[in-house]
Design a protein around this motif. Structure first.
Motif, PDB file in Angstrom:
ATOM      1  N   GLN A 175       0.822  -1.211   0.000  1.00 50.78           N
ATOM      2  CA  GLN A 175       0.000   0.000   0.000  1.00 50.78           C
ATOM      3  C   GLN A 175       0.861   1.268   0.000  1.00 50.78           C
TER       4      GLN A 175
ATOM      5  N   ALA B  72      -4.505   9.758   9.542  1.00 50.56           N
ATOM      6  CA  ALA B  72      -4.225   8.766   8.497  1.00 50.56           C
ATOM      7  C   ALA B  72      -2.734   8.746   8.165  1.00 50.56           C
ATOM      8  N   VAL B  73      -2.138   9.934   8.066  1.00 43.44           N
ATOM      9  CA  VAL B  73      -0.705  10.031   7.776  1.00 43.44           C
ATOM     10  C   VAL B  73       0.099   9.373   8.899  1.00 43.44           C
TER      11      VAL B  73
ATOM     12  N   TRP C  53      -9.544   2.045   8.874  1.00 45.20           N
ATOM     13  CA  TRP C  53      -8.345   1.667   8.112  1.00 45.20           C
ATOM     14  C   TRP C  53      -7.156   1.535   9.042  1.00 45.20           C
TER      15      TRP C  53
ATOM     16  N   THR D 257      -6.800   9.944  -0.394  1.00 41.15           N
ATOM     17  CA  THR D 257      -7.304  11.033   0.434  1.00 41.15           C
ATOM     18  C   THR D 257      -7.103  12.316  -0.354  1.00 41.15           C
TER      19      THR D 257
ATOM     20  N   LEU E 245      -0.244   5.523   0.898  1.00 43.81           N
ATOM     21  CA  LEU E 245      -1.256   6.529   1.191  1.00 43.81           C
ATOM     22  C   LEU E 245      -0.979   7.733   0.316  1.00 43.81           C
TER      23      LEU E 245
ATOM     24  N   LEU F  94     -10.441   6.691   1.870  1.00 39.52           N
ATOM     25  CA  LEU F  94     -10.764   7.068   3.248  1.00 39.52           C
ATOM     26  C   LEU F  94     -11.760   8.220   3.169  1.00 39.52           C
TER      27      LEU F  94
ATOM     28  N   VAL G  75     -10.872   6.687   8.275  1.00 45.19           N
ATOM     29  CA  VAL G  75      -9.494   6.708   8.767  1.00 45.19           C
ATOM     30  C   VAL G  75      -9.354   5.755   9.948  1.00 45.19           C
TER      31      VAL G  75
ATOM     32  N   ALA H 118      -0.248   5.579   8.711  1.00 42.61           N
ATOM     33  CA  ALA H 118       0.543   5.022   7.616  1.00 42.61           C
ATOM     34  C   ALA H 118       2.018   4.949   8.008  1.00 42.61           C
TER      35      ALA H 118
ATOM     36  N   VAL I 223      -4.279   4.064  -1.262  1.00 44.61           N
ATOM     37  CA  VAL I 223      -5.233   4.552  -0.282  1.00 44.61           C
ATOM     38  C   VAL I 223      -5.372   6.046  -0.558  1.00 44.61           C
TER      39      VAL I 223
ATOM     40  N   VAL J 283       3.932   7.304   2.465  1.00 44.20           N
ATOM     41  CA  VAL J 283       3.013   8.417   2.264  1.00 44.20           C
ATOM     42  C   VAL J 283       3.556   9.206   1.080  1.00 44.20           C
TER      43      VAL J 283
END
Length: 184
Positions: free
Chosen positions: A4, A31-32, A180, A123, A6, A148, A177, A35, A121, A42
């Motif tokens: 994955q 979320a950051v 996940w 955003t 982000l 997300l 978020v 990750a 992912v 990211v």
């Protein structure tokens, strides 16, 4: 297991200034943080142009107006930088795009393929802009996709709802978020 990444898209000061981001930025920062803690790359995507805007055609309805605005998206100034509330850490990749989709006019696909990334992912701002366009193109490129929903933002809440509840689930897993992050 899919690798994955982000994607944090179009979260630049010039963009966030047009939205109510008080609740949004802390969620996106969550979320950051999740990750990074989970070892997930990211990747930041910003929209930007060369001085003089040679990439913008007068036929492009979306971007033709950008060339005449006082808040410039040309060069490497403050308007092309990611909002400090979710700024890249040293060593994180920042990709500059020239159109709505994160892939259009950028080297994002090269970065993803080189990193062995096959699951994105998503955003960003706006749900009906960069998120929708990137999702469609990424699906055509055979990436696995997660959106997300609460880390996406749109000026029209109803458009955001329709996209995240009815359109995106046809091509992506749509989650929050917190959900996940808990699954990492």
């Amino acid at each position: 297991m899919p690798q994955q990444a982000l994607l944090v898209m179009d979260v630049q000061q010039v963009v966030t200034d047009r939205f109510a981001v008080d609740d949004y930025l802390p969620r996106l920062a969550g979320a950051v943080d999740a990750a990074r803690a989970g070892g997930i790359p990211v990747i930041y995507v910003v929209v930007g142009f060369r001085p003089g805007y040679p990439e913008i055609s007068p036929r492009n309805k979306t971007f033709a107006a950008v060339a005449g605005r006082a808040a410039s998206l040309a060069g490497d100034g403050p308007t092309t930088r990611v909002h400090p509330g979710v700024a890249p850490a040293p060593g994180e990749t920042v990709v500059t795009k020239r159109r709505v989709s994160a892939f259009a006019g950028s080297d994002l696909d090269v970065v993803l393929r080189a990193g062995g990334i096959d699951h994105l992912v998503l955003t960003g701002i706006a749900t009906s802009g960069v998120v929708l366009s990137t999702l469609r193109q990424a699906a055509d490129l055979d990436f696995e996709l997660t959106v997300l929903s609460d880390a996406c933002l749109d000026s029209d809440p109803e458009v955001h709802r329709v996209l995240t509840e009815k359109v995106f689930p046809k091509q992506a897993e749509v989650t929050t978020v917190d959900a996940w992050a808990a699954a990492l």
